[in-house]
Design a protein around this motif. Sequence first.
Motif, PDB file in Angstrom:
ATOM      1  N   TYR A 126       0.833  -1.208   0.000  1.00 39.77           N
ATOM      2  CA  TYR A 126       0.000   0.000   0.000  1.00 39.77           C
ATOM      3  C   TYR A 126       0.867   1.257   0.000  1.00 39.77           C
ATOM      4  O   TYR A 126       0.494   2.274  -0.590  1.00 39.77           O
ATOM      5  CB  TYR A 126      -0.968   0.000   1.182  1.00 39.77           C
ATOM      6  N   ALA A 127       2.034   1.180   0.637  1.00 45.30           N
ATOM      7  CA  ALA A 127       2.932   2.349   0.630  1.00 45.30           C
ATOM      8  C   ALA A 127       3.345   2.662  -0.806  1.00 45.30           C
ATOM      9  O   ALA A 127       3.362   3.821  -1.229  1.00 45.30           O
ATOM     10  CB  ALA A 127       4.156   2.086   1.493  1.00 45.30           C
ATOM     11  N   ARG A 128       3.649   1.617  -1.583  1.00 42.80           N
ATOM     12  CA  ARG A 128       4.034   1.862  -2.993  1.00 42.80           C
ATOM     13  C   ARG A 128       2.914   2.596  -3.717  1.00 42.80           C
ATOM     14  O   ARG A 128       3.139   3.561  -4.426  1.00 42.80           O
ATOM     15  CB  ARG A 128       4.335   0.546  -3.706  1.00 42.80           C
ATOM     16  N   ARG A 129       1.685   2.084  -3.561  1.00 43.63           N
ATOM     17  CA  ARG A 129       0.571   2.721  -4.277  1.00 43.63           C
ATOM     18  C   ARG A 129       0.366   4.171  -3.820  1.00 43.63           C
ATOM     19  O   ARG A 129       0.353   5.092  -4.632  1.00 43.63           O
ATOM     20  CB  ARG A 129      -0.722   1.924  -4.054  1.00 43.63           C
ATOM     21  N   TYR A 130       0.209   4.354  -2.529  1.00 44.73           N
ATOM     22  CA  TYR A 130      -0.212   5.691  -2.083  1.00 44.73           C
ATOM     23  C   TYR A 130       0.936   6.708  -2.068  1.00 44.73           C
ATOM     24  O   TYR A 130       0.694   7.900  -2.233  1.00 44.73           O
ATOM     25  CB  TYR A 130      -0.927   5.595  -0.723  1.00 44.73           C
ATOM     26  N   MET A 131       2.169   6.239  -1.917  1.00 43.41           N
ATOM     27  CA  MET A 131       3.283   7.200  -2.009  1.00 43.41           C
ATOM     28  C   MET A 131       3.499   7.654  -3.447  1.00 43.41           C
ATOM     29  O   MET A 131       3.852   8.796  -3.705  1.00 43.41           O
ATOM     30  CB  MET A 131       4.575   6.575  -1.499  1.00 43.41           C
ATOM     31  N   LEU A 132       3.296   6.734  -4.405  1.00 46.61           N
ATOM     32  CA  LEU A 132       3.595   7.074  -5.805  1.00 46.61           C
ATOM     33  C   LEU A 132       2.454   7.805  -6.492  1.00 46.61           C
ATOM     34  O   LEU A 132       2.695   8.652  -7.356  1.00 46.61           O
ATOM     35  CB  LEU A 132       3.959   5.807  -6.590  1.00 46.61           C
ATOM     36  N   THR A 133       1.211   7.473  -6.120  1.00 51.48           N
ATOM     37  CA  THR A 133       0.082   8.136  -6.793  1.00 51.48           C
ATOM     38  C   THR A 133      -0.334   9.421  -6.084  1.00 51.48           C
ATOM     39  O   THR A 133      -0.963  10.281  -6.695  1.00 51.48           O
ATOM     40  CB  THR A 133      -1.166   7.233  -6.835  1.00 51.48           C
ATOM     41  N   ALA A 134      -0.047   9.532  -4.795  1.00 52.50           N
ATOM     42  CA  ALA A 134      -0.508  10.669  -3.981  1.00 52.50           C
ATOM     43  C   ALA A 134      -2.038  10.767  -3.985  1.00 52.50           C
ATOM     44  O   ALA A 134      -2.593  11.818  -3.672  1.00 52.50           O
ATOM     45  CB  ALA A 134       0.125  11.991  -4.439  1.00 52.50           C
ATOM     46  N   GLU A 135      -2.714   9.658  -4.341  1.00 56.39           N
ATOM     47  CA  GLU A 135      -4.189   9.671  -4.334  1.00 56.39           C
ATOM     48  C   GLU A 135      -4.713   9.961  -2.936  1.00 56.39           C
ATOM     49  O   GLU A 135      -4.092   9.551  -1.948  1.00 56.39           O
ATOM     50  CB  GLU A 135      -4.735   8.270  -4.670  1.00 56.39           C
ATOM     51  N   ARG A 136      -5.888  10.598  -2.917  1.00 54.25           N
ATOM     52  CA  ARG A 136      -6.574  10.748  -1.630  1.00 54.25           C
ATOM     53  C   ARG A 136      -7.291   9.447  -1.321  1.00 54.25           C
ATOM     54  O   ARG A 136      -7.786   8.793  -2.231  1.00 54.25           O
ATOM     55  CB  ARG A 136      -7.596  11.882  -1.705  1.00 54.25           C
ATOM     56  N   PHE A 137      -7.353   9.066  -0.059  1.00 54.33           N
ATOM     57  CA  PHE A 137      -8.160   7.893   0.287  1.00 54.33           C
ATOM     58  C   PHE A 137      -9.007   8.177   1.534  1.00 54.33           C
ATOM     59  O   PHE A 137      -8.693   9.035   2.351  1.00 54.33           O
ATOM     60  CB  PHE A 137      -7.331   6.610   0.404  1.00 54.33           C
ATOM     61  N   SER A 138     -10.095   7.405   1.593  1.00 51.93           N
ATOM     62  CA  SER A 138     -11.136   7.668   2.599  1.00 51.93           C
ATOM     63  C   SER A 138     -10.777   7.018   3.936  1.00 51.93           C
ATOM     64  O   SER A 138      -9.856   6.206   4.046  1.00 51.93           O
ATOM     65  CB  SER A 138     -12.448   7.056   2.103  1.00 51.93           C
ATOM     66  N   ALA A 139     -11.621   7.343   4.931  1.00 51.22           N
ATOM     67  CA  ALA A 139     -11.459   6.716   6.246  1.00 51.22           C
ATOM     68  C   ALA A 139     -11.643   5.194   6.124  1.00 51.22           C
ATOM     69  O   ALA A 139     -10.931   4.417   6.765  1.00 51.22           O
ATOM     70  CB  ALA A 139     -12.474   7.299   7.216  1.00 51.22           C
ATOM     71  N   ALA A 140     -12.597   4.783   5.273  1.00 51.55           N
ATOM     72  CA  ALA A 140     -12.850   3.340   5.114  1.00 51.55           C
ATOM     73  C   ALA A 140     -11.601   2.650   4.553  1.00 51.55           C
ATOM     74  O   ALA A 140     -11.229   1.544   4.974  1.00 51.55           O
ATOM     75  CB  ALA A 140     -14.044   3.109   4.203  1.00 51.55           C
ATOM     76  N   GLU A 141     -10.940   3.309   3.584  1.00 50.13           N
ATOM     77  CA  GLU A 141      -9.723   2.725   3.014  1.00 50.13           C
ATOM     78  C   GLU A 141      -8.583   2.746   4.057  1.00 50.13           C
ATOM     79  O   GLU A 141      -7.815   1.777   4.162  1.00 50.13           O
ATOM     80  CB  GLU A 141      -9.320   3.517   1.752  1.00 50.13           C
ATOM     81  N   ALA A 142      -8.512   3.810   4.828  1.00 45.03           N
ATOM     82  CA  ALA A 142      -7.476   3.879   5.877  1.00 45.03           C
ATOM     83  C   ALA A 142      -7.656   2.737   6.873  1.00 45.03           C
ATOM     84  O   ALA A 142      -6.683   2.149   7.353  1.00 45.03           O
ATOM     85  CB  ALA A 142      -7.537   5.232   6.585  1.00 45.03           C
ATOM     86  N   TYR A 143      -8.928   2.416   7.142  1.00 40.66           N
ATOM     87  CA  TYR A 143      -9.229   1.297   8.043  1.00 40.66           C
ATOM     88  C   TYR A 143      -8.826  -0.027   7.379  1.00 40.66           C
ATOM     89  O   TYR A 143      -8.169  -0.871   7.972  1.00 40.66           O
ATOM     90  CB  TYR A 143     -10.721   1.325   8.379  1.00 40.66           C
ATOM     91  N   ARG A 144      -9.173  -0.147   6.098  1.00 34.95           N
ATOM     92  CA  ARG A 144      -8.897  -1.406   5.378  1.00 34.95           C
ATOM     93  C   ARG A 144      -7.396  -1.698   5.313  1.00 34.95           C
ATOM     94  O   ARG A 144      -6.952  -2.831   5.460  1.00 34.95           O
ATOM     95  CB  ARG A 144      -9.478  -1.312   3.955  1.00 34.95           C
ATOM     96  N   ILE A 145      -6.601  -0.656   5.116  1.00 31.88           N
ATOM     97  CA  ILE A 145      -5.158  -0.892   4.946  1.00 31.88           C
ATOM     98  C   ILE A 145      -4.389  -0.834   6.267  1.00 31.88           C
ATOM     99  O   ILE A 145      -3.172  -1.019   6.284  1.00 31.88           O
ATOM    100  CB  ILE A 145      -4.533   0.070   3.906  1.00 31.88           C
ATOM    101  N   GLY A 146      -5.107  -0.578   7.350  1.00 25.56           N
ATOM    102  CA  GLY A 146      -4.466  -0.679   8.664  1.00 25.56           C
ATOM    103  C   GLY A 146      -3.872   0.611   9.214  1.00 25.56           C
ATOM    104  O   GLY A 146      -3.193   0.592  10.233  1.00 25.56           O
TER     105      GLY A 146
END
Length: 267
Positions: free
Chosen positions: A158-178
């Motif tokens: 998940y670090a690879r995805r979110y560090m490289l895309t800089a996409e915004r993600f929701s509280a639900a996704e933050a919960y899902r990825i820990g």
Amino acid sequence: MNYQSIVTEVGDGVGILTLNKAERHNAFDETLIAEITDGLRRLEADPQVRVVVVSAAGKSFCAGADLNWMKRAAAATPDENLADARRLGDLLTTLNELSKPTLARVQGPAYGGGVGLIAACDIAVASYDAVFSLSEVKLGLVPAVISPYVLAAIGERYARRYMLTAERFSAAEAYRIGLVHEIVPGAEQLDDAIGELVDALLKNGPNAQAECKALIRVVAGQPIDDSTTEETVRRITRVRASPEGREGLAAFLEKRKPAWQQSDAEM
Ligand SMILES: C/C(=C\C(=O)SCCNC(=O)CCNC(=O)[C@H](O)C(C)(C)COP(=O)(O)OP(=O)(O)OC[C@H]1O[C@@H](n2cnc3c(N)ncnc32)[C@H](O)[C@@H]1OP(=O)(O)O)CC(=O)O
């Protein structure tokens, strides 16, 4: 130290440290970093405090590094830039190594270093309106000093995805990825959820909890030691003063799209 940008309160075994620069979305500059670090050290030393809650005033949890402060890299010496990055490194080390359990109470945007603060806490609870982004690369920057904590929290994939895309993600996704342990509808439920966690934490042996925290850092496989922090500090120092970093920061502050130059990648 008299605080300008944080508030601390102690009661019933709990120390609450509140980021209090709501008008700037609690973005941290040198003063806020110094105050959070000092506030955490005081709560650590206070025998009345068994649990520490990191919270934030206003609609945002924390917009990460203050980009006006980051921008000063262009005019600063390499030593001054290194000192800035080390300040953030010290803050996150202090938070991560606190012997007392730490809880993040998250509402609204948590971007860049704001995600780092959450990741360096032991437990995090967010309201549904929370929105997260590792937005640094959008700004020509790197989530460097925060990276060890973010990686430990969400793992490499998940670090690879979110560090490289800089996409915004929701509280639900933050919960899902820990990244956060619990999500709740709003501010009132945030307080209830934090209260329940505090009650659970206060029932247990403080020395055993301190041992658990030390143990987790060692056994988790990649303890964040001084050399890890120094490596991250060196990287953000270089990137922040680079042509790409300068362009990204200028573009954000001038409210325009950045014009990336391929050759900047060589730095
Ligand atoms: C730790 C390391 C790096 C970093 O942390 S880099 C910083 C990453 N942070 C960001 O990318 C956040 C940028 N901000 C936003 O995306 C948005 O402002 C927001 C937080 C989502 C809030 O959006 P909203 O629409 O509600 O508000 P505005 O965008 O209109 O903002 C109002 C006002 O606040 C200023 N501002 C917001 N964030 C910052 C910031 N981080 N620094 C400075 N100023 C900020 C914004 O510019 C507006 O100002 P005005 O003068 O009113 O126009 C590195 C490592 O890990 O090493």
